[in-house]
Design a protein around this motif. Structure first.
Motif, PDB file in Angstrom:
ATOM      1  N   VAL A 245       0.919  -1.240   0.149  1.00  0.00           N
ATOM      2  CA  VAL A 245       0.041  -0.012  -0.172  1.00  0.00           C
ATOM      3  C   VAL A 245       0.859   1.267  -0.035  1.00  0.00           C
ATOM      4  N   HIS A 246       0.328   2.317  -0.952  1.00  0.00           N
ATOM      5  CA  HIS A 246       1.463   3.463  -0.986  1.00  0.00           C
ATOM      6  C   HIS A 246       0.348   4.649  -0.523  1.00  0.00           C
ATOM      7  N   LEU A 247       0.559   5.443   0.498  1.00  0.00           N
ATOM      8  CA  LEU A 247      -0.108   6.348   1.001  1.00  0.00           C
ATOM      9  C   LEU A 247       0.564   7.389   0.638  1.00  0.00           C
ATOM     10  N   PHE A 248      -0.008   8.689  -0.120  1.00  0.00           N
ATOM     11  CA  PHE A 248       0.616   9.884  -0.677  1.00  0.00           C
ATOM     12  C   PHE A 248       0.017  10.822   0.156  1.00  0.00           C
ATOM     13  N   ASP A 249       0.831  11.435   1.089  1.00  0.00           N
ATOM     14  CA  ASP A 249       0.602  12.849   1.787  1.00  0.00           C
ATOM     15  C   ASP A 249       1.134  13.929   0.956  1.00  0.00           C
ATOM     16  N   THR A 250       0.316  14.847   0.257  1.00  0.00           N
ATOM     17  CA  THR A 250       0.918  15.729  -0.665  1.00  0.00           C
ATOM     18  C   THR A 250       0.640  17.263   0.136  1.00  0.00           C
ATOM     19  N   ALA A 251       1.413  18.441   0.085  1.00  0.00           N
ATOM     20  CA  ALA A 251       1.272  19.364   0.357  1.00  0.00           C
ATOM     21  C   ALA A 251      -0.085  20.020  -0.092  1.00  0.00           C
ATOM     22  N   GLY A 252      -0.873  20.771   0.909  1.00  0.00           N
ATOM     23  CA  GLY A 252      -2.083  21.298   0.309  1.00  0.00           C
ATOM     24  C   GLY A 252      -1.848  22.607  -0.819  1.00  0.00           C
ATOM     25  N   GLU A 253      -0.887  23.073  -0.761  1.00  0.00           N
ATOM     26  CA  GLU A 253      -0.574  24.182  -1.798  1.00  0.00           C
ATOM     27  C   GLU A 253      -0.698  23.474  -3.218  1.00  0.00           C
TER      28      GLU A 253
END
Length: 516
Positions: free
Chosen positions: A352-360
Motif C-alpha cells: 500500500v502506498h499512502l501519498f500525503d501531498t502539500a495542500g498548496e
C-alpha cells in the motif's frame, strides 16, 4: 659374366618385387588415407574441446568481440550469441587445421621418401608414391566427415538456441501472467517519480560489486540465473526471489533511478492519495491510520510492516507526535515520497502506498499536474476541515467556555480544493466513475468538545446531512457523488491516548479505505 648376370638379374628381381608390392599398395593407400582422416577427425575433437571448453588463446582467432553496455555487467547466455560465435571460430580453425595437417603430412613424405631418404631411393620412391596416394585419399575422405560433424554441431546448436529462446519466452510469459494476477499489468509504481515501471533494475547482491542490471528477465543474459560480471548469480524471475533473498530494486526511468520497495512486483499494489487543503489534517490522519493498522496487527488483525527505511523513519516521528498530542509540521511542497507498507500475509498480502501531498499543490494547476500517482488510485481520500468553511464560523453563537482556536483551521476552501483536484486527476485519465471516495471530516475531536458534530460519528448518512445542511456544502456533496461511483462520509478524530490507542473512528475509516 658375373657382372652381366647381375645387370640382368637385379632388374628382374626388382621388377618382380615391385610387382609383388603392387598387390599391397591398395591396402597401404587405404590405411594411410584412414590414418590421415582419423588425424583430422581427432584434431576436430581437440578443436571442439579447446573452443567450447578450454577457451585458451590458441583457440581464439576471430577479432575481439565488442561488448555492449549490458555485456560489461553480465555474461551472455551461451545460446544467445556465444554458441554461434564458437561455431564460426571452429569453421575458421578447422580450415586452418586441415591445411596445416595435410600440408605437414605431404611435406613429411617428401622429405623422408624423396629428398633425404634413409634408404635407397629405389625402395623409398615407390613407398613415397604410395603414401602420396594414401594422403590424397585421406584428404578427400576427411572433408565430408568434418562437414557432417560441423553440420551436426550447427544443427544441435540451432535446436538448443531455439529451445532456449522458447524457454525464455515461456518464462517471461509466466512472469507477466503472475504480474497480471497481482494486478500489476501496467508495472510497479515508483514511490518517487510515480511512474509505472514495467520491470525494475536490480543491483548485484554482492556487496563489493553493486553493478546495476537494467533487465534481469530470462533472455540474452540467462534463463533461470543471470551471472554478473563479478561471477555472482542472480535470479531472473520475481517468483524465484524469496523474501530473504530479494534484490534491491531501482526505478528504470532516466530522470529518476531512485530505489523502489523491495516488495515491488511480489504482491498487488494499492495507491491511496490523501487530498485536501493546507492544514486540513492530512498528515495527522495518515499517522493515525498507520498507528491504527499497527495496533490492529498486534491485536490479531492483518500483519502490518513498513516497506522501506524512509517510510519507517517518517512513521516513527509521526507516531511520537500523535502520542504527545502535538501537531505535525506542514507537508513540504516538494513532490512527496509514498509512505509504503505491506498489509496482510500470504495471498492477501498487499503493498500500500499512502501519498500525503502539500495542500498548496491542490490549488495550483502546475502542482496538481505533477501528482501522477493519482491516476493509479481506485480509492481516494478527501480530507475536509469543517473549520475551513465560512458557514461554520458564522453559524457559531457566542458561548461560555474556551473558544475554538481559529489558527488550527485550514485557510483553503474545500470546494476549490476538490474542484481543482478532480480536474487534474480526470485529465490523467483516471477512471473516477469506477473509483471510490472516502470523505474524512477531520478534527472532530476538537468540535466534539463543543457539541458541534453529529451525535452518531460512525453514521455516514448523518455526516453527509451535516455537511449538506449544517455547513452549506450541498453543492460539494452533490459534485462528489456525481464524480465518483461510491462516496462514504466519516467523522474522524486523528488522536491517540497515552497508551497509543487510536480513536475508534479511524479503524472504521481505514477498514473501508483498504477494502478491495
Amino acid at each position: 659374366m658375373a657382372e652381366i648376370i647381375a645387370w640382368v638379374l637385379v632388374p628382374v628381381l626388382y621388377l618382380a618385387a615391385l610387382s609383388a608390392y603392387l598387390v599391397v599398395v591398395p591396402a597401404l593407400v587405404l590405411l594411410r588415407g584412414l590414418a590421415l582422416a582419423a588425424e583430422l577427425l581427432w584434431g576436430h575433437v581437440r578443436l571442439l574441446i579447446g573452443v567450447v571448453y578450454r577457451r585458451t588463446p590458441e583457440f581464439r582467432t576471430l577479432p575481439p568481440h565488442r561488448p555492449q553496455d549490458e555485456e560489461v555487467k553480465a555474461y551472455r547466455n551461451y545460446f544467445f550469441g556465444p554458441g554461434f560465435r564458437d561455431l564460426r571460430q571452429m569453421l575458421t580453425l578447422e580450415r586452418q587445421a586441415y591445411a596445416r595437417t595435410t600440408g605437414d603430412s605431404f611435406r613429411a613424405v617428401t622429405t623422408g621418401q624423396f629428398v633425404a631418404p634413409a634408404r635407397h631411393r629405389a625402395l623409398t620412391v615407390p613407398y613415397g608414391l604410395t603414401l602420396y596416394l594414401g594422403l590424397c585419399l585421406g584428404a578427400v575422405l576427411a572433408p565430408p566427415a568434418l562437414a557432417a560433424l560441423l553440420a551436426l554441431h550447427g544443427l544441435v546448436l540451432l535446436l538448443l538456441s531455439a529451445g532456449a529462446r522458447l524457454v525464455a519466452g515461456t518464462l517471461r510469459a509466466v512472469d507477466r501472467a503472475v504480474l497480471w494476477v497481482r494486478r500489476l499489468r501496467g508495472g510497479m509504481l515508483c514511490p518517487h517519480c510515480f511512474e509505472r515501471v514495467p520491470y525494475p533494475a536490480y543491483d548485484c547482491p554482492r556487496t563489493t560489486c553493486r553493478r546495476r542490471h537494467a533487465d534481469i528477465r530470462p533472455g540474452t543474459y540467462g534463463l533461470f540465473r543471470r551471472r554478473c560480471a563479478c561471477g555472482q548469480g542472480m535470479p531472473t524471475l520475481l517468483m524465484l526471489m524469496s523474501r530473504d533473498a530479494r534484490l534491491h530494486a531501482y526505478c528504470v526511468h532516466p530522470h529518476c533511478g531512485k530505489p523502489m520497495n523491495t516488495d515491488a512486483g511480489h504482491m498487488p499494489e494499492l495507491v491511496l492519495p490523501l487530498i485536501g487543503g493546507r492544514a486540513a489534517g492530512k498528515t495527522q490522519l495518515m499517522a493515525a491510520m498507520l498507528l491504527a493498522l499497527e495496533n490492529a496487527a498486534s491485536g490479531g488483525g492483518p500483519a502490518f510492516t513498513l516497506a522501506d527505511d524512509d517510510s519507517n523513519a517518517n512513521y516513527q516521528v509521526l507516531r511520537e507526535v500523535l502520542r504527545i498530542r502535538g501537531h505535525t509540521l506542514a507537508t513540504q511542497t516538494a513532490l512527496p515520497r509514498a509512505h509504503s507498507f505491506v498489509l496482510g500475509t500470504g495471498r492477501s498480502e498487499r503493498l500500500v502506498h499512502l501519498f500525503d501531498t502539500a495542500g498548496e499543490r491542490f490549488v495550483d494547476r502546475d502542482g496538481t499536474d505533477a501528482l501522477r500517482y493519482a491516476r493509479d488510485a481506485r480509492t481516494f481520500v478527501f480530507v475536509l476541515d469543517p473549520m475551513s468553511v465560512k458557514a461554520f464560523w458564522t453559524s457559531l453563537e457566542p458561548a461560555p467556555g474556551p473558544l475554538l482556536d481559529r489558527t488550527l483551521a485550514s485557510t483553503v476552501d474545500p470546494e476549490e480544493v476538490f474542484g481543482r483536484s478532480v480536474q487534474a486527476v480526470a485529465a490523467m485519465d483516471a477512471p473516477l466513475k469506477r473509483s471510490r471516495l472516502a470523505v474524512a471530516i477531520s478534527k472532530t475531536d476538537l468540535l466534539a468538545e463543543h457539541g458541534l458534530v453529529p451525535d452518531r460519528l460512525d453514521d455516514s448518512a448523518r455526516a453527509r446531512a451535516w455537511l449538506s445542511d449544517g455547513l452549506g456544502l450541498r453543492s460539494l456533496v452533490q459534485a462528489m457523488e456525481l464524480d465518483f461511483q461510491e462516496v462514504r462520509y466519516f467523522c474522524t478524530a486523528a488522536v491517540a491516548d497515552e497508551n497509543g490507542q487510536v480513536d475508534a473512528s479511524i479503524a472504521r475509516f481505514v477498514g473501508w479505505c483498504l477494502r478491495d
